[in-house]
Enzyme design. Structure first.
Site, PDB file in Angstrom:
ATOM      1  N   HIS A 169       0.783  -1.246   0.000  1.00  0.00           N
ATOM      2  CA  HIS A 169       0.000   0.000   0.000  1.00  0.00           C
ATOM      3  C   HIS A 169       0.804   1.278   0.000  1.00  0.00           C
ATOM      4  O   HIS A 169       0.222   2.364  -0.091  1.00  0.00           O
ATOM      5  CB  HIS A 169      -0.949   0.032   1.194  1.00  0.00           C
ATOM      6  N   LYS A 177      -9.375  13.897   3.426  1.00  0.00           N
ATOM      7  CA  LYS A 177      -8.526  12.705   3.531  1.00  0.00           C
ATOM      8  C   LYS A 177      -7.675  12.880   4.775  1.00  0.00           C
ATOM      9  O   LYS A 177      -7.675  13.951   5.380  1.00  0.00           O
ATOM     10  CB  LYS A 177      -7.631  12.569   2.299  1.00  0.00           C
ATOM     11  N   ARG A 178      -6.928  11.836   5.168  1.00  0.00           N
ATOM     12  CA  ARG A 178      -6.023  12.004   6.304  1.00  0.00           C
ATOM     13  C   ARG A 178      -5.102  13.200   6.062  1.00  0.00           C
ATOM     14  O   ARG A 178      -4.722  13.479   4.918  1.00  0.00           O
ATOM     15  CB  ARG A 178      -5.176  10.731   6.495  1.00  0.00           C
ATOM     16  N   LYS A 190       0.285  14.419   1.308  1.00  0.00           N
ATOM     17  CA  LYS A 190      -0.991  14.732   0.646  1.00  0.00           C
ATOM     18  C   LYS A 190      -1.136  16.237   0.386  1.00  0.00           C
ATOM     19  O   LYS A 190      -2.013  16.672  -0.349  1.00  0.00           O
ATOM     20  CB  LYS A 190      -2.163  14.206   1.477  1.00  0.00           C
ATOM     21  N   THR A 223      -8.229   6.670  -3.253  1.00  0.00           N
ATOM     22  CA  THR A 223      -9.544   6.163  -3.644  1.00  0.00           C
ATOM     23  C   THR A 223     -10.586   7.267  -3.571  1.00  0.00           C
ATOM     24  O   THR A 223     -11.614   7.174  -4.239  1.00  0.00           O
ATOM     25  CB  THR A 223      -9.982   4.976  -2.752  1.00  0.00           C
ATOM     26  N   LYS A 277     -14.091   8.232  -5.843  1.00  0.00           N
ATOM     27  CA  LYS A 277     -15.432   8.508  -5.306  1.00  0.00           C
ATOM     28  C   LYS A 277     -15.914   9.869  -5.784  1.00  0.00           C
ATOM     29  O   LYS A 277     -17.081  10.036  -6.160  1.00  0.00           O
ATOM     30  CB  LYS A 277     -15.414   8.470  -3.781  1.00  0.00           C
TER      31      LYS A 277
HETATM   32  C1  LIG Z   1     -12.112   6.990   0.712  1.00  0.00           C
HETATM   33  C2  LIG Z   1     -11.767   7.360   2.088  1.00  0.00           C
HETATM   34  C3  LIG Z   1     -10.443   7.645   2.431  1.00  0.00           C
HETATM   35  C4  LIG Z   1      -9.313   7.601   1.423  1.00  0.00           C
HETATM   36  O1  LIG Z   1      -9.147   8.879   0.858  1.00  0.00           O
HETATM   37  P1  LIG Z   1      -7.823   9.221   0.005  1.00  0.00           P
HETATM   38  O2  LIG Z   1      -8.107  10.582  -0.500  1.00  0.00           O
HETATM   39  O3  LIG Z   1      -7.738   8.222  -1.080  1.00  0.00           O
HETATM   40  O4  LIG Z   1      -6.690   9.187   0.945  1.00  0.00           O
HETATM   41  C5  LIG Z   1     -10.159   7.988   3.731  1.00  0.00           C
HETATM   42  N1  LIG Z   1     -11.125   8.066   4.667  1.00  0.00           N
HETATM   43  C6  LIG Z   1     -12.416   7.814   4.369  1.00  0.00           C
HETATM   44  C7  LIG Z   1     -13.432   7.933   5.443  1.00  0.00           C
HETATM   45  C8  LIG Z   1     -12.790   7.448   3.086  1.00  0.00           C
HETATM   46  O5  LIG Z   1     -14.070   7.179   2.818  1.00  0.00           O
END
Ligand SMILES: *Cc1c(COP(=O)(O)O)cnc(C)c1O
Length: 808
Positions: free
Chosen positions: A360, A548-549, A554, A656, A660
């Site tokens: 990952h 995101k985190r 990032k 991911t 979305k």
């Molecule tokens: C999809 C998702 C992530 C991943 O987000 P990235 O932008 O790909 O890091 C993290 N937390 C939650 C709650 C998510 O639904």
């Protein structure tokens, strides 16, 4: 279903529901709280699932086909009630019945706690993969830990992140079934000695500390297809003998200590996303669910296979999600040899045939390396087996590549007093894959290049995907309905069919309907923002979102610095021509990651500065939404215009949320990183806005130098102004961001924020121009939805089936 059928079903449902309310609350409907309404509905739904669950299990036992087990230290499943109801095709019956009873379905759903059993993308990926496996009738199950406390709840107080314990089980959890009869003993510490029993060399583990692992199963339901798989989460408990005997005080205190030490193992999820900290308790957790999960899988296999493990490697796929479950390799070897009496070679063949590994991250600080000292004490037999795996592996290397000590050292599983879990995972698996094509390429060419030379056939790539049920159909019902009325409903089971939307790509009637839905979704999010933080945002402004985190790679900082720069421009020229914008952030920082917490503080400080300034706040606003989790994520994606995916190139393995957002019609503003590259290929260059260094450029700077952030600072007055504001009191007394200033200048900006600043502001200007042409923007947005089919996790699962698990 005809009208009288439906009204009969609704009557039946209402009766059942009212009876259930009485059972769970001891009250009649009129006196039952919303929590009790939720509990009653959840129990009713569980009863309906149970029959199909039992049926699925029976089928799997009767015709044992290849089974997949995902081992993962995180499963970020989100709320389940609404998914179950939809997957059962009960949504109309339930929502209309509740409505007729005068109840509020949304309020009832909001009672469900969001199981925070993961940090972010890695855990959410597992949830999407379980969802897709069930949707495709694939026998695939999850194995993990039932943390009593999930990821902390985040509050923002005085611009700062405050962590509060997440007691997600406080009202009970209706979707799990405790199965104490399937408990397993996990052994820690002690000594191992070899004994000759009946002429066989046998390893005996003595003086160990036993812990009981008790499974809780959660049903994972397919979409309209009666398939119900299982997510098994293990809870740690003291074994019965230790259970609080009431003898003399000394024994009592000892028993209490034993009890809390046992329970500590599944007490809490470690809150670090992509970071390794080497804590003993974490190592205990890793072995805990590996040992318990495999024990049950092997005994279940034997029950359906004349009490033998023959053929295990062909029938059972153990898929390890990153390296936290890497001890699956040595543990399977232990079971096959010590418990099933196989020799090394037979055990080894089955182990490698069964195991596959998904990596990952390529960030060095995330690679797990356990100290030999810690591991050999805590898990003496596992450590012995790892030593032997390594000895044989190096022996083989010596045969194939004689006189190459550098290679041996670089690929060794054990070196410099540490056990390298990624190396262990590669050596014990028949497949290792990255999660997007760029990431897989970096694994082959850099991170694991040495292993790629030795085992080229083991390297695969499967681009991540997300569940279109959770992240399109159920969270964006208006868009779902528009899609159904425009292109039919085949896309619901084959997301590639979204391509049919291209027939509407120049259709003004469709545009109007589509834009009305986007606006309505934005209004809903605007209401949420106003309720949660009292900030009024304009739903017609651009919703520019990064959720995101919080992590340096990032680069939320790049986004924040650009907002500060835009603020400066607007102060200089309040009539600056631009589409009004609302910048929305959400995300948690690991509690010990002070730099990330400073970034949260900076974003909130900028929000205060901007939102409170009447010369700029008609053009820009900034919202930081606390406590990002799956439920909040579901609300956010449908309202987005811009999806910020701005990681330093080469650092984000896939991402991911980019997928979305895309499915919900947001346009990606991103670097050429992770799956952004594949999104760009899918939509074409006119339907995405990309910018910044490439991963090769980043990698070259890192290898050969040549980047000096001070040079950029000296040449760019915009950057000078913004950086000075970090430390000159702009944000009020005491609010000073020296750590950020120092990282960017003193420590040469390791994530290339300043290097990419100019390209990013240019890209933001392009976004502004594109958005102001409604026709162009709508076309971009719809194209993104139309081309999002390949980012369904259904596609990922079929890739895994074909390339890695080799199931038909
Ligand atoms: C999809 C998702 C992530 C991943 O987000 P990235 O932008 O790909 O890091 C993290 N937390 C939650 C709650 C998510 O639904």
């Amino acid at each position: 279903m005809d009208a009288s059928d439906k009204s009969q079903q609704k009557d039946a449902f209402k009766k059942e529901f009212i009876k259930k309310i009485e059972e769970v609350s001891g009250n009649c409907l009129a006196d039952a709280s919303v929590l009790k309404q939720y509990q009653a509905l959840a129990e009713l739904v569980m009863e309906k699932i149970s029959a199909e669950w039992a049926q699925t299990n029976m089928q799997y036992n009767k015709q044992p086909t290849k089974q997949v087990y995902f081992f993962s230290i995180e499963f970020l499943i989100g709320r389940l009630l609404n998914s179950y109801i939809n997957n059962l095709s009960l949504e109309e019956i339930v929502t209309e019945s509740l409505d007729e009873l005068g109840l509020d379905y949304e309020a009832i759903l909001a009672q469900e706690s969001d199981p925070g059993l993961g940090n972010g993308g890695l855990g959410r990926l597992m949830a999407c993969y379980l969802d897709s496996s069930a949707a495709m009738k694939m026998p695939a199950h999850g194995n993990g830990i039932r943390y009593k406390y999930g990821l902390f709840e985040q509050r923002i107080i005085n611009a700062e992140q405050i962590e509060v314990a997440d007691n997600w089980l406080k009202n009970g959890y209706p979707f799990e079934i405790r199965k104490p009869d399937k408990s397993v003993i996990v052994k820690y510490y002690g000594h191992v000695h070899a004994e000759n029993i009946n002429g066989n060399l046998t390893f005996v583990h003595e003086d160990y500390e036993p812990i009981m692992a008790v499974p809780y199963d959660i049903p994972i339901m397919g979409y309209h297809n009666k398939t119900v798989n299982s997510l098994r989460l293990w809870s740690a408990e003291p074994i019965d003998g230790f259970d609080l005997p009431t003898f003399n005080q000394g024994q009592f205190l000892y028993a209490v200590r034993q009890k809390s030490e046992a329970e500590a193992i599944s007490q809490i999820l470690y809150p670090n996303d992509s970071g390794f900290d080497g804590k003993l308790l974490r190592l205990k957790q890793e072995y805990f669910f590996v040992c318990a999960g495999l024990k049950r899988i092997v005994s279940h296999y034997k029950r359906n296979n004349s009490n033998s493990v023959d053929g295990f490697g062909e029938k059972i796929c153990i898929h390890i999600n990153d390296t936290h479950p890497a001890m699956c390799g040595p543990e399977l070897m232990r079971i096959f040899m010590d418990e099933e009496g196989l020799g090394w070679n037979d055990a080894w063949k089955m182990t490698v045939a069964s195991l596959s590994f998904t990596n990952h991250t390529v960030m060095p600080e995330a690679l797990e390396k356990w100290s030999v000292d810690m591991m050999s004490k805590l898990l003496p037999r596992i450590y012995m087996i790892i030593e032997e795996i390594n000895r044989r592996f190096i022996e083989e290397l010596d045969l194939n590549y004689p006189n190459d000590p550098d290679r041996n050292h670089s690929l060794s599983i054990i070196k410099d007093g540490q056990v390298h879990m990624a190396n262990l995972s590669i050596v014990t698996s028949h497949s290792i894959n990255g999660v997007a094509s760029l990431h897989s390429k970096i694994l082959r060419e850099e991170t694991f290049h040495g292993f790629y030379q030795v085992f080229p056939e083991r390297f695969n790539s499967v681009t991540n995907g997300v569940s279109p049920r959770r992240f399109l159909m159920y969270n964006n019902p208006k868009l779902k309905n528009l899609l159904n009325e425009s292109i039919g409903n085949e896309w619901e089971t084959n997301l590639f069919q979204l391509k049919r939307l291209l027939n509407f790509i120049n259709d003004p009637v469709f545009y109007e309907k589509y834009n009305a839905i986007k606006l309505s979704n934005k209004s809903q999010l605007a209401d949420y923002i106003s309720r949660r933080i009292g900030l009024h945002v304009d739903p017609t402004s651009i919703f520019d979102i990064q959720v995101k985190r919080i992590h340096e790679y990032k680069r939320q900082l790049l986004n924040a610095l650009h907002i500060l720069y835009l603020y400066n421009r607007l102060k200089e020229n309040p009539n600056l021509e631009m589409a009004p914008r609302t910048f929305i952030f959400a995300g948690k920082a690991a509690p010990g990651y002070y730099y990330a917490k400073d970034v949260i503080k900076l974003i909130n400080a900028i929000a205060e500065l901007v939102n409170g300034d009447n010369t700029v706040n008609t053009k820009i606003k900034v919202a930081f939404l606390a406590n990002f989790n799956v439920s909040l994520a579901e609300k956010i994606y449908p309202a987005a215009n811009i999806s910020e995916q701005i990681s330093t190139a080469g650092k984000e393995a896939s991402g991911t949320s980019n997928m979305k957002f895309m499915m919900n019609g947001a346009v990606t503003l991103g670097t050429m990183d992770g799956a952004n590259i594949e999104i760009a290929e899918a939509v074409g260059p006119t339907n995405i806005v990309t910018f910044g260094l490439t991963s090769e450029e980043v990698s070259n700077y890192n290898k050969y130098g040549g980047y000096r952030s001070v040079d950029i600072f000296e040449q760019d007055p915009r950057i000078q102004q913004v950086l000075h504001q970090l430390v000159d009191g702009t944000f009020g007394f005491g609010l000073n961001f020296q750590s950020i200033y120092d990282s960017l200048l003193l420590y040469n900006d390791p994530y290339f924020v300043l290097k990419d600043f100019n390209a990013y502001t240019d890209a933001q200007n392009r976004v502004d121009h594109l958005y102001r042409n409604e026709q162009i923007w709508t076309k971009m947005s719809i194209t993104n939805i139309a081309q999002s089919g390949m980012f369904s996790s259904d596609r990922s699962i079929s890739d895994y089936q074909r390339e890695i698990w080799t199931v038909k």
